[in-house]
Design a protein around this motif. Structure first.
Motif, short mmCIF file in Angstrom:
data_model
loop_
_atom_site.label_atom_id
_atom_site.label_comp_id
_atom_site.label_asym_id
_atom_site.label_seq_id
_atom_site.Cartn_x
_atom_site.Cartn_y
_atom_site.Cartn_z
N VAL A 132 0.86 -1.19 0.00
CA VAL A 132 0.00 0.00 0.00
C VAL A 132 0.90 1.24 0.00
CG1 VAL A 132 -1.78 1.30 1.24
CG2 VAL A 132 -1.85 -1.21 1.19
N ALA A 135 2.80 4.18 -3.07
CA ALA A 135 3.85 4.21 -4.10
C ALA A 135 4.74 5.42 -3.89
CB ALA A 135 3.23 4.21 -5.49
N ARG A 146 -3.18 8.14 -4.75
CA ARG A 146 -3.08 9.31 -5.62
C ARG A 146 -2.86 8.85 -7.08
NH1 ARG A 146 1.20 12.50 -4.52
NH2 ARG A 146 0.10 14.45 -4.85
N GLY A 166 4.77 10.03 -3.43
CA GLY A 166 4.30 10.36 -2.08
C GLY A 166 4.69 11.77 -1.69
N PHE A 175 4.35 17.68 -1.80
CA PHE A 175 4.80 18.98 -1.29
C PHE A 175 5.45 19.79 -2.40
CE2 PHE A 175 4.04 16.97 2.69
CZ PHE A 175 3.74 18.00 3.56
N ILE A 200 11.30 23.38 -1.43
CA ILE A 200 11.12 22.00 -0.93
C ILE A 200 12.37 21.15 -1.23
CG2 ILE A 200 9.65 21.55 -2.97
CD1 ILE A 200 9.41 19.58 0.26
N HIS A 254 -6.29 4.12 -6.14
CA HIS A 254 -6.88 3.08 -5.30
C HIS A 254 -6.53 3.37 -3.84
CE1 HIS A 254 -7.38 0.85 -8.99
NE2 HIS A 254 -7.88 -0.19 -8.37
N ALA A 264 -6.69 2.19 -0.18
CA ALA A 264 -7.00 1.01 0.65
C ALA A 264 -7.70 1.50 1.92
CB ALA A 264 -5.71 0.29 1.00
N TYR A 285 3.38 8.48 7.12
CA TYR A 285 3.00 8.63 8.52
C TYR A 285 2.06 9.80 8.79
CZ TYR A 285 6.60 12.25 8.38
OH TYR A 285 7.32 13.36 8.05
N TYR A 311 -2.72 12.95 4.11
CA TYR A 311 -2.46 13.68 2.87
C TYR A 311 -3.49 14.78 2.62
CZ TYR A 311 1.58 11.36 1.00
OH TYR A 311 2.88 10.96 0.80
N LEU A 318 2.06 18.53 10.49
CA LEU A 318 1.34 17.42 9.86
C LEU A 318 0.37 16.82 10.87
CD1 LEU A 318 4.62 15.70 8.72
CD2 LEU A 318 3.06 16.90 7.19
N ALA A 344 17.46 9.52 11.68
CA ALA A 344 18.31 9.27 10.51
C ALA A 344 17.39 9.18 9.31
CB ALA A 344 19.09 7.96 10.69
C1 LIG Z 1 8.22 18.00 3.72
C2 LIG Z 1 8.88 16.74 4.18
C3 LIG Z 1 10.26 16.60 4.09
C4 LIG Z 1 10.87 15.41 4.53
N1 LIG Z 1 12.23 15.30 4.46
C5 LIG Z 1 12.82 14.17 4.88
C6 LIG Z 1 14.23 14.01 4.82
O1 LIG Z 1 14.96 14.87 4.41
N2 LIG Z 1 14.76 12.85 5.27
C7 LIG Z 1 13.98 11.84 5.76
O2 LIG Z 1 14.51 10.81 6.14
N3 LIG Z 1 12.64 11.97 5.81
C8 LIG Z 1 12.05 13.09 5.39
N4 LIG Z 1 10.69 13.20 5.46
C9 LIG Z 1 9.89 12.06 5.85
C10 LIG Z 1 9.39 11.45 4.52
O3 LIG Z 1 8.04 11.36 4.51
C11 LIG Z 1 10.13 10.19 4.17
O4 LIG Z 1 11.46 10.48 3.89
C12 LIG Z 1 9.63 9.44 2.94
O5 LIG Z 1 9.31 10.27 1.87
C13 LIG Z 1 8.48 8.60 3.33
O6 LIG Z 1 8.21 7.78 2.24
P1 LIG Z 1 6.98 6.80 2.30
O7 LIG Z 1 6.87 6.22 0.94
O8 LIG Z 1 7.12 5.89 3.44
O9 LIG Z 1 5.73 7.73 2.63
P2 LIG Z 1 5.08 8.86 1.76
O10 LIG Z 1 6.08 9.66 1.02
O11 LIG Z 1 4.17 9.60 2.67
O12 LIG Z 1 4.24 8.07 0.67
C14 LIG Z 1 3.13 7.30 1.07
C15 LIG Z 1 2.30 6.96 -0.16
O13 LIG Z 1 1.25 6.10 0.26
C16 LIG Z 1 0.03 6.54 -0.29
N5 LIG Z 1 -1.05 6.13 0.63
C17 LIG Z 1 -1.24 6.52 1.91
N6 LIG Z 1 -2.32 5.92 2.43
C18 LIG Z 1 -2.82 5.12 1.46
C19 LIG Z 1 -3.95 4.25 1.39
N7 LIG Z 1 -4.77 4.06 2.44
N8 LIG Z 1 -4.19 3.59 0.22
C20 LIG Z 1 -3.37 3.76 -0.86
N9 LIG Z 1 -2.29 4.59 -0.84
C21 LIG Z 1 -2.03 5.26 0.30
C22 LIG Z 1 0.17 8.04 -0.39
O14 LIG Z 1 -0.71 8.58 -1.34
C23 LIG Z 1 1.65 8.17 -0.79
O15 LIG Z 1 1.83 8.14 -2.17
C24 LIG Z 1 10.07 14.38 5.04
C25 LIG Z 1 8.68 14.54 5.14
C26 LIG Z 1 8.09 15.70 4.72
C27 LIG Z 1 6.60 15.85 4.84
#
Ligand SMILES: Cc1cc2nc3c(=O)[nH]c(=O)nc-3n(C[C@H](O)[C@H](O)[C@H](O)COP(=O)(O)OP(=O)(O)OC[C@H]3O[C@@H](n4cnc5c(N)ncnc54)[C@H](O)[C@@H]3O)c2cc1C
Length: 498
Positions: A11, A13, A39, A44, A49, A54, A103, A105, A143, A146, A346, A391
């Motif tokens: 779940v 991308a 989305r 993500g 953002f 950014i 989609h 979930a 975490y 959105y 957030l 980290a």
């Molecule tokens: C502005 C910003 C800057 C950041 N900078 C850093 C950094 O420099 N270093 C660092 O380590 N971390 C950073 N973070 C934390 C960052 O979120 C992570 O680095 C990383 O992008 C997380 O990736 P992820 O794929 O786990 O989550 P996300 O990037 O949040 O992607 C999650 C994906 O899951 C999808 N999704 C969520 N719920 C559902 C559902 N129920 N069904 C289907 N799809 C779903 C979303 O649409 C999204 O596409 C930052 C966060 C933010 C907000």
């Protein structure tokens, strides 16, 4: 009609979900999988953002994937470059065709008799409800929410006649050239957006209730540049990655063991970049210890440069009320503003808002305990990615995906279909995230817990986790079963390999 079935359903991308799919394709090539993405795009966070400036605040040698070298000379990279890197990864490793966009979930139901999850999703492009089944559910949903960033209730905000913007929903056509801007907040977003907007605005004021630790780091890593000149890309990347991991662990340990030393260092470093006479104690000396909240990184000291040039300023005060033309502070001072940016954070959201049931019983997340930071006690065949708080996120995401692949191979090798973490026999439980930041404290009572020791404790230590997740045992604290054994049979601790 029978629901679609895959071995693993991912779940999300974003950075983690795409990485998880690549690990699965490489380390478990026989497994079928699909990725559900709410989305219409990959990336993500790095697609959502779009505020000025950014960028990452960790270095890309550790925010990049273990399997795909980050080759751009920028160690702290802008959002566009990170988004392009994630998309290129999805293309290069043939993940794109597995993604089902639009989609969301919503709900997943585990059935021990068939050893399957039934996952219900909603398509926001067609309005359809979709059902899939899978053997293992792997959430990579980030975490936070959105649809809505966090905005506190500001008194008088309805009177304000200027433009109010939350960084999570940045209007692409916002023209702030020559305007007076106030950015409310002091976290990673505020310190990014202030110098970026100060390049075109008349003036930018960062309005903070209390200060945050801010540290200037070079946007280019000279060590990594030298490694790239001398070594093949993969080796150069590995060397730069381990250098930064080691420095990160050392900084974190020092902050925990000698917070006074680190506090003094950070104060001196900030003071050295600000004009003489600047009130460093008021604006850059937090009351908490370093790493009680994440440190804010400013590449090449861009925030300090904007402050020194007079293009931006910091005000540490509380808001009395919004007025028609700006903000009145508790001190009585008025901040005129054409644009107010609420960089106030957030809303945490676990599992992308999905609800889970196990053999018909609702899972109360707050009563579960996280196993190795990536599975939940009493929840079979389920994994989730939650990155490090001290980290780069991806360091942990890579380890979680590799561990999931090890588990899948172990299940096949032993002729079992089900793996369930067994809750530790202790009341000594703590929140899963140990930061004291507002966004964590607001949601911590809805999140899983962590226990007092491994495999229930998150050590937030990558080298230690490499040993535990890549090479450590798979059988501690879990129970392996054949399809048909009800999950309620798996409630006691003790590391059974039934
Ligand atoms: C502005 C910003 C800057 C950041 N900078 C850093 C950094 O420099 N270093 C660092 O380590 N971390 C950073 N973070 C934390 C960052 O979120 C992570 O680095 C990383 O992008 C997380 O990736 P992820 O794929 O786990 O989550 P996300 O990037 O949040 O992607 C999650 C994906 O899951 C999808 N999704 C969520 N719920 C559902 C559902 N129920 N069904 C289907 N799809 C779903 C979303 O649409 C999204 O596409 C930052 C966060 C933010 C907000």
């Amino acid at each position: 009609m029978a629901a679609d079935h895959v071995d693993v359903l991912i779940v999300g991308a974003g950075l983690s979900g795409i990485g998880a799919a690549v690990h699965l394709g490489r380390e478990c090539p026989g497994k079928t999988y699909a990725v559900l993405e709410a989305r219409g795009a990959i990336g993500g966070t790095w697609d959502l953002f779009r505020y000025p400036g950014i960028r990452s605040d960790s270095d890309m040698y550790t925010l990049g994937y273990s399997f795909k070298p980050w080759t751009d000379p920028k160690a702290i990279a802008d959002g566009d470059s990170i988004r392009a890197y994630v998309r290129q990864t999805a293309r290069e490793y043939d993940v794109e065709r597995h993604i089902r966009f639009h989609h969301r979930a919503l709900r997943a139901e585990w059935d021990s008799a068939t050893a399957r999850w039934t996952v219900h999703a909603h398509r926001d492009d067609t309005g359809e409800d979709v059902t899939l089944t899978c053997g293992l559910l792997f959430t990579n949903s980030g975490y936070y929410r959105y649809d809505e960033g966090y905005t506190p209730r500001f008194p008088g905000v309805e009177r304000y006649a200027g433009t109010l913007v939350h960084p999570q929903h940045w209007p692409g056509d916002l023209d702030y050239a020559g305007k007076r801007v106030v950015v409310i907040g002091s976290g990673a977003t505020a310190v990014t957006v202030v110098p970026a907007m100060a390049e075109r605005a008349a003036h930018v004021t960062m309005l903070q209730r209390s200060p945050t630790y801010v540290i200037a780091l070079p946007s280019r890593d000279r060590f990594a540049d030298a490694a790239r000149r001398r070594l093949p890309p993969k080796a150069a990347y590995a060397v730069a990655r381990w250098k930064n991991v080691t420095l990160g662990v050392a900084n974190f340990q020092l902050s925990r063991r000698a917070p006074g030393v680190v506090k003094r260092f950070l104060r001196r470093a900030a003071k050295g970049r600000l004009p003489s006479g600047y009130d460093v104690d008021r604006h850059f000396s937090p009351r908490y210890d370093p790493w009680d909240q994440r440190l804010c990184v400013v590449p090449d000291g861009d925030l300090f440069a904007a402050l020194s040039a007079g293009r931006a300023s910091v005000v540490t005060d509380t808001i009395d009320t919004f007025t028609e033309h700006g903000i009145r502070l508790a001190s009585g001072e008025e901040l005129p503003a054409d644009v107010v940016v609420t960089a106030t954070g957030l809303n945490l959201l676990a599992l992308g808002g999905m609800t889970l049931t196990v053999d018909g019983a609702e899972v109360d997340l707050a009563s579960t305990v996280a196993y190795k930071g990536m599975m939940l006690s009493g929840v079979p065949n389920f994994a989730m990615t939650i990155g490090y708080t001290n980290a780069s996120w991806t360091l942990k995401a890579d380890l979680v995906a590799t561990y999931v692949c090890r588990l899948l191979r172990h299940l096949d090798d032993t002729g079992r279909q089900i793996v369930t973490p067994l809750a530790p026999d202790t009341d000594d439980l703590e929140p899963i995230i140990d930061l004291k930041s507002g966004y964590v404290l607001r949601a911590v009572d809805q999140l899983p817990k962590q226990g007092p020791h491994a495999p229930w404790r998150l050590h937030q230590n990558y080298p230690r986790d490499v040993r535990l997740m890549r090479h450590g045992p798979l059988t501690d604290g879990v129970r392996f079963d054949r399809a048909g054994v009800p999950a309620t049979a798996a409630t006691t601790s003790g590391g059974t390999d039934a």
